[in-house]
Design a protein around this motif. Structure first.
Motif, mmCIF file in Angstrom:
data_model
loop_
_atom_site.group_PDB
_atom_site.id
_atom_site.type_symbol
_atom_site.label_atom_id
_atom_site.label_comp_id
_atom_site.label_asym_id
_atom_site.label_seq_id
_atom_site.Cartn_x
_atom_site.Cartn_y
_atom_site.Cartn_z
ATOM 1 N N PRO A 85 0.071 -2.285 5.243
ATOM 2 C CA PRO A 85 -0.711 -3.566 4.858
ATOM 3 C C PRO A 85 -0.682 -5.161 4.702
ATOM 4 O O PRO A 85 -0.497 -5.487 5.477
ATOM 5 C CB PRO A 85 0.233 -3.069 2.843
ATOM 6 N N LEU A 86 -1.504 -5.382 4.096
ATOM 7 C CA LEU A 86 -1.562 -6.652 3.462
ATOM 8 C C LEU A 86 -1.706 -8.020 3.212
ATOM 9 O O LEU A 86 -1.933 -7.408 1.676
ATOM 10 C CB LEU A 86 -2.502 -7.824 5.314
ATOM 11 N N ASP A 87 -1.384 -8.969 3.198
ATOM 12 C CA ASP A 87 -1.965 -10.064 2.200
ATOM 13 C C ASP A 87 -2.809 -10.682 1.792
ATOM 14 O O ASP A 87 -3.098 -11.209 2.769
ATOM 15 C CB ASP A 87 -0.107 -10.835 2.039
ATOM 16 N N LEU A 88 -4.004 -9.969 1.290
ATOM 17 C CA LEU A 88 -5.421 -11.355 0.436
ATOM 18 C C LEU A 88 -4.873 -11.596 -0.490
ATOM 19 O O LEU A 88 -4.209 -12.191 -1.787
ATOM 20 C CB LEU A 88 -5.631 -9.916 0.196
ATOM 21 N N LEU A 108 -4.630 -1.141 1.299
ATOM 22 C CA LEU A 108 -4.050 -1.994 2.365
ATOM 23 C C LEU A 108 -3.739 -2.637 1.789
ATOM 24 O O LEU A 108 -3.267 -4.390 2.875
ATOM 25 C CB LEU A 108 -6.023 -2.075 2.269
ATOM 26 N N VAL A 109 -2.785 -3.262 0.344
ATOM 27 C CA VAL A 109 -3.197 -4.433 -0.213
ATOM 28 C C VAL A 109 -0.895 -4.569 -0.163
ATOM 29 O O VAL A 109 -0.782 -3.798 -0.870
ATOM 30 C CB VAL A 109 -3.603 -4.485 -1.228
ATOM 31 N N ARG A 110 -1.271 -5.701 0.219
ATOM 32 C CA ARG A 110 0.543 -5.918 0.079
ATOM 33 C C ARG A 110 0.821 -6.788 -1.490
ATOM 34 O O ARG A 110 2.050 -6.960 -2.568
ATOM 35 C CB ARG A 110 1.452 -6.749 1.415
ATOM 36 N N SER A 111 -0.116 -8.019 -1.500
ATOM 37 C CA SER A 111 -0.064 -8.760 -2.273
ATOM 38 C C SER A 111 -1.353 -9.161 -2.090
ATOM 39 O O SER A 111 -2.591 -9.085 -1.655
ATOM 40 C CB SER A 111 1.013 -10.066 -2.448
ATOM 41 N N LEU A 112 -1.460 -9.579 -3.915
ATOM 42 C CA LEU A 112 -3.244 -10.459 -4.301
ATOM 43 C C LEU A 112 -3.684 -11.549 -4.462
ATOM 44 O O LEU A 112 -2.797 -11.606 -6.162
ATOM 45 C CB LEU A 112 -4.356 -8.874 -4.778
ATOM 46 N N THR A 113 -3.380 -11.952 -4.078
ATOM 47 C CA THR A 113 -3.646 -13.867 -5.134
ATOM 48 C C THR A 113 -5.252 -13.859 -4.764
ATOM 49 O O THR A 113 -6.297 -13.985 -4.552
ATOM 50 C CB THR A 113 -2.970 -14.879 -4.843
ATOM 51 N N ILE A 200 -4.341 -1.276 -8.874
ATOM 52 C CA ILE A 200 -3.986 -2.010 -7.953
ATOM 53 C C ILE A 200 -2.168 -1.751 -8.113
ATOM 54 O O ILE A 200 -2.030 -2.631 -9.539
ATOM 55 C CB ILE A 200 -4.602 -3.415 -7.737
ATOM 56 N N LEU A 201 -1.243 -1.319 -7.178
ATOM 57 C CA LEU A 201 -0.018 -1.509 -7.794
ATOM 58 C C LEU A 201 0.210 -2.993 -7.080
ATOM 59 O O LEU A 201 1.917 -2.748 -7.120
ATOM 60 C CB LEU A 201 0.022 -0.209 -7.248
ATOM 61 N N ALA A 202 -0.066 -3.030 -6.114
ATOM 62 C CA ALA A 202 0.454 -4.919 -5.371
ATOM 63 C C ALA A 202 0.450 -6.203 -6.276
ATOM 64 O O ALA A 202 0.066 -5.326 -7.202
ATOM 65 C CB ALA A 202 -0.577 -4.767 -4.152
ATOM 66 N N PRO A 203 1.487 -6.596 -6.344
ATOM 67 C CA PRO A 203 1.778 -7.878 -7.009
ATOM 68 C C PRO A 203 0.224 -8.484 -7.385
ATOM 69 O O PRO A 203 0.067 -9.112 -6.174
ATOM 70 C CB PRO A 203 2.886 -8.853 -6.867
#
Length: 261
Positions: A85-88, A108-113, A200-203
């Motif tokens: 995953p990565l931070d988006l 794919l998503v570690r965190s989503l801002t 989407i379970l990432a923060p």
């Protein structure tokens, strides 16, 4: 694929991140935020087609502009993070691209801002300028359309505050704003489909400028109600271009979301 100008702000190689900028800007808009993140992430970015140092947009296989940007972003994700995953991190249209990727491939998503995502279809009132911009464009009055758009969504001072070269570039890019209408106002890519946001379970962190148009808060309300793990923040005194006008606050909020993931 036409030339895409890439950016890299060095940081922790074990934590790749991707930032996607707004329309009528470039990846340089994230310079102040990246500097204040202090290397927390290895941040990557690119200039959108027809922006900055990237080539002019030429659709491939009939895809729309939003899909072109999404395809480029996905390619860069593969290059820097593989299967993730990565931070988006995304701003404005960049936030809608980040959200589209997160909905399609949540793993794919570690965190989503999401900074001021302009997914107008999520608002009960939509984009107040759609009709006026279309009418001005049909009359060939692109400068007037650009002025109207920038006065609402640009930085302090709106269109009149732009340097001459920047205002000319904005007028040239105005057709792209109109081209994204079906994606932003019509949700033609079904970002809001049932079960999509819920997957989407990432923060997620939703960041808005306190002085932004009310539609931004309406969009955030709709998104937040459906996301599993979400925080919301409003930056006092900021408008739509807050990554450039309030980078300290934006970087601090991104860091909070990084810590949650």
């Amino acid at each position: 694929m036409s030339h895409v100008h890439l950016r890299h702000w060095p940081g922790d190689p074990a934590r790749p991140a991707l930032a996607i900028h707004c329309m009528m800007g470039s990846s340089r808009a994230f310079d102040p935020v990246a500097a204040r993140l202090g290397g927390r992430v290895a941040l990557h970015g690119f200039d959108l087609p027809s922006h900055g140092r990237s080539a002019k947009w030429r659709p491939e296989a009939g895809e729309d502009y939003h899909s072109t940007v999404t395809r480029i972003a996905r390619g860069l994700i593969r290059d820097v993070a593989g299967d993730g995953p990565l931070d988006l991190i995304g701003h404005s249209i960049g936030a809608t691209v980040a959200l589209r990727i997160a909905v399609d491939t949540p793993a794919l998503v570690r965190s989503l801002t999401l900074i001021e995502p302009v997914l107008f279809a999520a608002s009960p009132h939509g984009h107040a300028l759609d009709g006026q911009l279309a009418e001005l464009a049909a009359e060939g009055r692109m400068e007037q359309a650009t002025r109207l758009f920038m006065d609402m969504w640009g930085g302090p001072g709106g269109f009149d505050a732009l340097p001459a070269a920047t205002s000319r570039a904005a007028i040239a890019q105005m057709p792209l704003i109109l081209e994204t209408g079906p994606a932003m106002s019509g949700d033609c890519h079904h970002i809001l489909r049932p079960g999509g946001l819920e997957s989407i379970l990432a923060p997620v962190m939703l960041i808005a400028g306190a002085d932004s148009p009310p539609v931004i808060a309406e969009i955030a309300e709709t998104l937040a109600a459906r996301l599993a793990d979400v925080g919301r923040a409003s930056v006092p005194g900021a408008g739509h271009m807050l990554p450039m006008t309030h980078p300290e606050q934006v970087a601090g909020l991104i860091a909070v979301n990084l810590d949650r993931s």
